[in-house]
Enzyme design. Structure first.
Site, short mmCIF file in Angstrom:
data_model
loop_
_atom_site.label_atom_id
_atom_site.label_comp_id
_atom_site.label_asym_id
_atom_site.label_seq_id
_atom_site.Cartn_x
_atom_site.Cartn_y
_atom_site.Cartn_z
N ARG A 76 -25.87 -57.02 -21.33
CA ARG A 76 -24.72 -57.15 -20.80
C ARG A 76 -23.79 -58.08 -21.59
O ARG A 76 -24.04 -59.40 -21.95
CB ARG A 76 -24.79 -58.11 -19.33
CG ARG A 76 -23.54 -58.36 -18.56
CD ARG A 76 -23.13 -57.24 -18.14
NE ARG A 76 -23.83 -56.69 -16.79
CZ ARG A 76 -23.39 -55.58 -16.13
NH1 ARG A 76 -22.47 -54.88 -16.29
NH2 ARG A 76 -24.30 -55.23 -15.36
N ARG A 110 -27.34 -46.45 -25.00
CA ARG A 110 -27.21 -47.78 -24.91
C ARG A 110 -28.64 -48.33 -24.71
O ARG A 110 -28.80 -49.72 -24.97
CB ARG A 110 -26.45 -48.37 -24.15
CG ARG A 110 -26.55 -47.91 -22.31
CD ARG A 110 -25.63 -48.33 -21.48
NE ARG A 110 -26.07 -48.08 -20.18
CZ ARG A 110 -25.70 -48.76 -19.05
NH1 ARG A 110 -25.04 -49.91 -19.14
NH2 ARG A 110 -25.87 -48.48 -17.92
N HIS A 180 -17.58 -49.78 -25.32
CA HIS A 180 -17.27 -50.81 -24.00
C HIS A 180 -17.12 -52.08 -24.17
O HIS A 180 -18.19 -53.10 -24.19
CB HIS A 180 -18.51 -50.43 -23.13
CG HIS A 180 -18.61 -50.85 -21.66
ND1 HIS A 180 -18.13 -51.95 -21.17
CD2 HIS A 180 -18.85 -50.07 -20.49
CE1 HIS A 180 -17.96 -52.02 -20.02
NE2 HIS A 180 -18.45 -50.89 -19.40
N ASP A 224 -10.69 -51.54 -12.26
CA ASP A 224 -11.32 -50.27 -13.00
C ASP A 224 -10.47 -49.23 -13.15
O ASP A 224 -10.30 -48.46 -11.90
CB ASP A 224 -12.69 -50.00 -12.01
CG ASP A 224 -13.60 -49.26 -12.74
OD1 ASP A 224 -13.20 -48.87 -13.90
OD2 ASP A 224 -14.77 -49.04 -12.25
N GLU A 280 -11.98 -50.53 -23.07
CA GLU A 280 -13.00 -49.73 -23.64
C GLU A 280 -12.14 -48.52 -24.25
O GLU A 280 -11.44 -47.94 -23.74
CB GLU A 280 -13.72 -49.14 -22.66
CG GLU A 280 -14.34 -50.49 -21.96
CD GLU A 280 -15.11 -49.82 -20.56
OE1 GLU A 280 -15.79 -48.74 -20.83
OE2 GLU A 280 -14.99 -50.41 -19.68
#
Length: 306
Positions: A76, A110, A180, A224, A280
């Site tokens: 994270r 990832r 990201h 978002d 991003e």
């Protein structure tokens, strides 16, 4: 990658590296860079950059205080690599979605183990390349064959990432992706993103409706959005500003979980939404890419000073 008159020299073995060292952090292998001009930390799992800063400066990337470094678990913070699909598989275009055999968001890159290809160093900069062969090992999650090569370029001026995808299959390959990037801020309510004004965005929190952006992007709760823009950006916070210059991108994702979603996220303190944002560099929504056999596409971002 950026041109330089100080081309890093090729290192034939780890013993020849001057500033780069192997380290085990948690349960993961990482390359830790301690250069006189800058420092960085790069994990093999996910080709995941978690730290970068010029010497004497605070971190340029945000990393959760509760981030966990475990096999198969996404870290994270830093710059996760979303590939070969971005976001919810069901929200991808049909050409991308038909290849995905998983309900997991953001692809498998990832959490996959990448291969170290090269380390080049000199007194001014360091360049590191990692690769991921998306072959039959990933067949349960995705139908395709591609090679991802991610090159990191570090200097006192900033850091640059270049993710090159090459289609190794016989048929056309459609994919979406994102770098990201998590960025720190002392106060999200006094933070703004410049460069997206007068573009359209998809508001994923409002039934994926298209909306116009007028002026800077401000944050007043969960955000978002997928912007139809690949323009250079300036991130302005009370602690300073950064420039993000994209390459090979016509979409930008801006994200902050806000207070309610923050409480539901893993490895994310409840109040951490106040001190971070994600901007991003992407090929997302209608900006997905299609490659014929042997073709390549590079998605990149330069994170630099104001």
């Amino acid at each position: 990658m950026s041109e330089s008159s100080h081309r890093p020299s090729r290192a034939l073995s780890p013993g020849q590296w001057s500033f780069t060292r192997w380290a085990t952090i948690g349960h993961l292998e990482a390359l830790v860079i301690q250069h006189p001009l800058f420092r960085a930390t790069l994990f093999l799992q996910g080709a995941h950059l978690t730290h970068f800063a010029p010497s004497g400066e605070s971190e340029w990337l945000w990393l959760s205080d509760t981030a966990r470094f475990e096999p198969g678990r996404a870290i994270r913070g830093g710059i996760p690599v979303c590939w070969p699909w971005f976001g919810d598989p069901q929200r991808n275009p049909p050409e991308v979605r038909k290849r995905i055999h998983s309900d997991k968001a953001h692809g498998f890159a990832r959490t996959a183990l990448w291969k170290l290809e090269d380390v080049r160093e000199n007194a001014h900069e360091i360049e590191i390349s990692l690769s991921l062969d998306a072959n039959e090992d990933f067949a349960e999650e995705w139908r395709g064959r591609a090679l991802a090569l991610l090159t990191f370029h570090f200097s006192v001026r900033g850091c640059q990432l270049a993710l090159t995808t090459t289609n190794l299959s016989e048929e056309p390959l459609a994919f979406s992706q994102a770098l990201h990037t998590y960025l720190p801020t002392p106060d999200i309510t006094r933070t703004r993103v410049l460069g997206l004004g007068y573009s359209q965005y998809i508001d994923t929190l409002d039934n994926w409706e298209y909306k116009p952006q007028e002026g800077p992007v401000y944050f007043d709760g969960e955000t978002d959005r997928i912007y139809e823009s690949g323009e250079p950006l300036k991130i302005v916070t009370p602690g300073g500003s950064r420039r993000l210059t994209p390459v090979g991108s016509d979409s930008t994702v801006v994200w902050n979980p806000g207070p309610e979603k923050a409480r539901a996220l893993s490895d994310f303190p409840d109040s951490a939404w106040k001190t971070m944002l994600c901007v991003e560099t992407a090929n997302a929504a209608g900006d997905y890419r299609v490659l014929n056999n042997g073709q390549s596409h590079t998605l990149g971002v330069l994170i630099g000073r104001k």
